[in-house]
Scaffold this motif. Structure first.
Motif, PDB file in Angstrom:
ATOM      1  N   ASN A  40       0.854  -1.174   0.000  1.00  0.00           N
ATOM      2  CA  ASN A  40       0.000   0.000   0.000  1.00  0.00           C
ATOM      3  C   ASN A  40       0.902   1.239   0.000  1.00  0.00           C
ATOM      4  OD1 ASN A  40      -1.576   2.245   0.890  1.00  0.00           O
ATOM      5  ND2 ASN A  40      -3.129   0.792   1.588  1.00  0.00           N
ATOM      6  N   LEU A  41       0.787   2.037  -1.031  1.00  0.00           N
ATOM      7  CA  LEU A  41       1.653   3.196  -1.205  1.00  0.00           C
ATOM      8  C   LEU A  41       1.564   4.145  -0.016  1.00  0.00           C
ATOM      9  CD1 LEU A  41       3.472   5.015  -2.938  1.00  0.00           C
ATOM     10  CD2 LEU A  41       1.387   5.971  -3.903  1.00  0.00           C
ATOM     11  N   PHE A  42       0.360   4.411   0.469  1.00  0.00           N
ATOM     12  CA  PHE A  42       0.187   5.367   1.555  1.00  0.00           C
ATOM     13  C   PHE A  42       0.833   4.875   2.847  1.00  0.00           C
ATOM     14  CE2 PHE A  42      -3.456   6.011  -1.307  1.00  0.00           C
ATOM     15  CZ  PHE A  42      -3.140   7.283  -1.730  1.00  0.00           C
ATOM     16  N   GLU A  43       0.678   3.589   3.158  1.00  0.00           N
ATOM     17  CA  GLU A  43       1.301   3.050   4.364  1.00  0.00           C
ATOM     18  C   GLU A  43       2.821   3.025   4.222  1.00  0.00           C
ATOM     19  OE1 GLU A  43      -0.619  -0.581   5.501  1.00  0.00           O
ATOM     20  OE2 GLU A  43      -2.444   0.468   6.059  1.00  0.00           O
ATOM     21  N   ALA A  44       3.320   2.811   3.016  1.00  0.00           N
ATOM     22  CA  ALA A  44       4.763   2.847   2.795  1.00  0.00           C
ATOM     23  C   ALA A  44       5.304   4.254   3.018  1.00  0.00           C
ATOM     24  CB  ALA A  44       5.090   2.372   1.381  1.00  0.00           C
ATOM     25  N   LEU A  45       4.468   5.280   2.812  1.00  0.00           N
ATOM     26  CA  LEU A  45       4.868   6.666   3.032  1.00  0.00           C
ATOM     27  C   LEU A  45       4.626   7.133   4.466  1.00  0.00           C
ATOM     28  CD1 LEU A  45       3.554   8.240  -0.278  1.00  0.00           C
ATOM     29  CD2 LEU A  45       5.931   7.775   0.343  1.00  0.00           C
ATOM     30  N   GLY A  46       4.122   6.240   5.311  1.00  0.00           N
ATOM     31  CA  GLY A  46       3.929   6.586   6.717  1.00  0.00           C
ATOM     32  C   GLY A  46       2.521   7.013   7.075  1.00  0.00           C
ATOM     33  N   PHE A  47       1.583   6.945   6.140  1.00  0.00           N
ATOM     34  CA  PHE A  47       0.181   7.262   6.424  1.00  0.00           C
ATOM     35  C   PHE A  47      -0.535   5.996   6.844  1.00  0.00           C
ATOM     36  CE2 PHE A  47       1.364  10.643   3.564  1.00  0.00           C
ATOM     37  CZ  PHE A  47       0.650  11.730   4.007  1.00  0.00           C
ATOM     38  N   ARG A  48      -1.466   6.123   7.779  1.00  0.00           N
ATOM     39  CA  ARG A  48      -2.343   5.012   8.117  1.00  0.00           C
ATOM     40  C   ARG A  48      -3.497   5.043   7.124  1.00  0.00           C
ATOM     41  NH1 ARG A  48      -2.743   3.197  13.497  1.00  0.00           N
ATOM     42  NH2 ARG A  48      -4.116   1.697  12.529  1.00  0.00           N
ATOM     43  N   TYR A  49      -3.718   3.965   6.422  1.00  0.00           N
ATOM     44  CA  TYR A  49      -4.740   3.882   5.373  1.00  0.00           C
ATOM     45  C   TYR A  49      -5.968   3.173   5.920  1.00  0.00           C
ATOM     46  CZ  TYR A  49      -7.093   2.348   1.128  1.00  0.00           C
ATOM     47  OH  TYR A  49      -8.030   2.109   0.166  1.00  0.00           O
ATOM     48  N   PHE A  50      -7.142   3.762   5.713  1.00  0.00           N
ATOM     49  CA  PHE A  50      -8.403   3.166   6.138  1.00  0.00           C
ATOM     50  C   PHE A  50      -9.361   3.175   4.958  1.00  0.00           C
ATOM     51  CE2 PHE A  50      -6.399   4.983   9.818  1.00  0.00           C
ATOM     52  CZ  PHE A  50      -6.472   3.966  10.741  1.00  0.00           C
ATOM     53  N   HIS A  78     -10.231   6.369   2.586  1.00  0.00           N
ATOM     54  CA  HIS A  78     -10.626   6.135   1.204  1.00  0.00           C
ATOM     55  C   HIS A  78     -12.137   5.948   1.166  1.00  0.00           C
ATOM     56  CE1 HIS A  78     -10.115   3.327  -2.545  1.00  0.00           C
ATOM     57  NE2 HIS A  78     -10.921   4.341  -2.780  1.00  0.00           N
ATOM     58  N   CYS A  79     -12.837   6.936   0.603  1.00  0.00           N
ATOM     59  CA  CYS A  79     -14.298   6.884   0.482  1.00  0.00           C
ATOM     60  C   CYS A  79     -14.664   6.637  -0.978  1.00  0.00           C
ATOM     61  CB  CYS A  79     -14.935   8.193   0.941  1.00  0.00           C
ATOM     62  SG  CYS A  79     -14.672   8.559   2.653  1.00  0.00           S
TER      63      CYS A  79
END
Length: 87
Positions: A40-50, A78-79
């Motif tokens: 997951n690109l966002f988690e790799a960048l340090g964001f928690r993805y939901f 992510h909506c």
């Protein structure tokens, strides 16, 4: 490919023991989470993805946003919405 091979092997086990379906599903989910841990690109960048979350279910969306408010750090929700719903 690895997941397909594992699922094929586990499918044989399910034919032998039909009660093994839940066990096979747990193994499949574990393999999937191990393989996709950093994909997951966002988690790799340090964001928690939901998500994804139905953006048209306002009551559920409010609950999710309230839950996310208490989580520290950067987060991304992510909506999924459909154009033309009037929201």
């Amino acid at each position: 490919k690895l997941k397909e091979d594992i699922w094929h092997i586990l499918g044989r086990i399910n034919k032998i023991s039909p009660g093994a379906r839940n066990f096979i599903q747990k193994i499949d989910n574990s393999v999937k989470s191990l393989m996709l841990r950093q994909s997951n690109l966002f988690e790799a960048l340090g964001f928690r993805y939901f998500g994804p979350v139905d953006g048209h279910d306002v009551n559920h969306l409010i609950k999710v946003l309230r839950d996310l408010k208490d989580i520290k750090g950067p987060k991304l929700l992510h909506c999924i919405t459909v154009k033309g719903k009037g929201f």
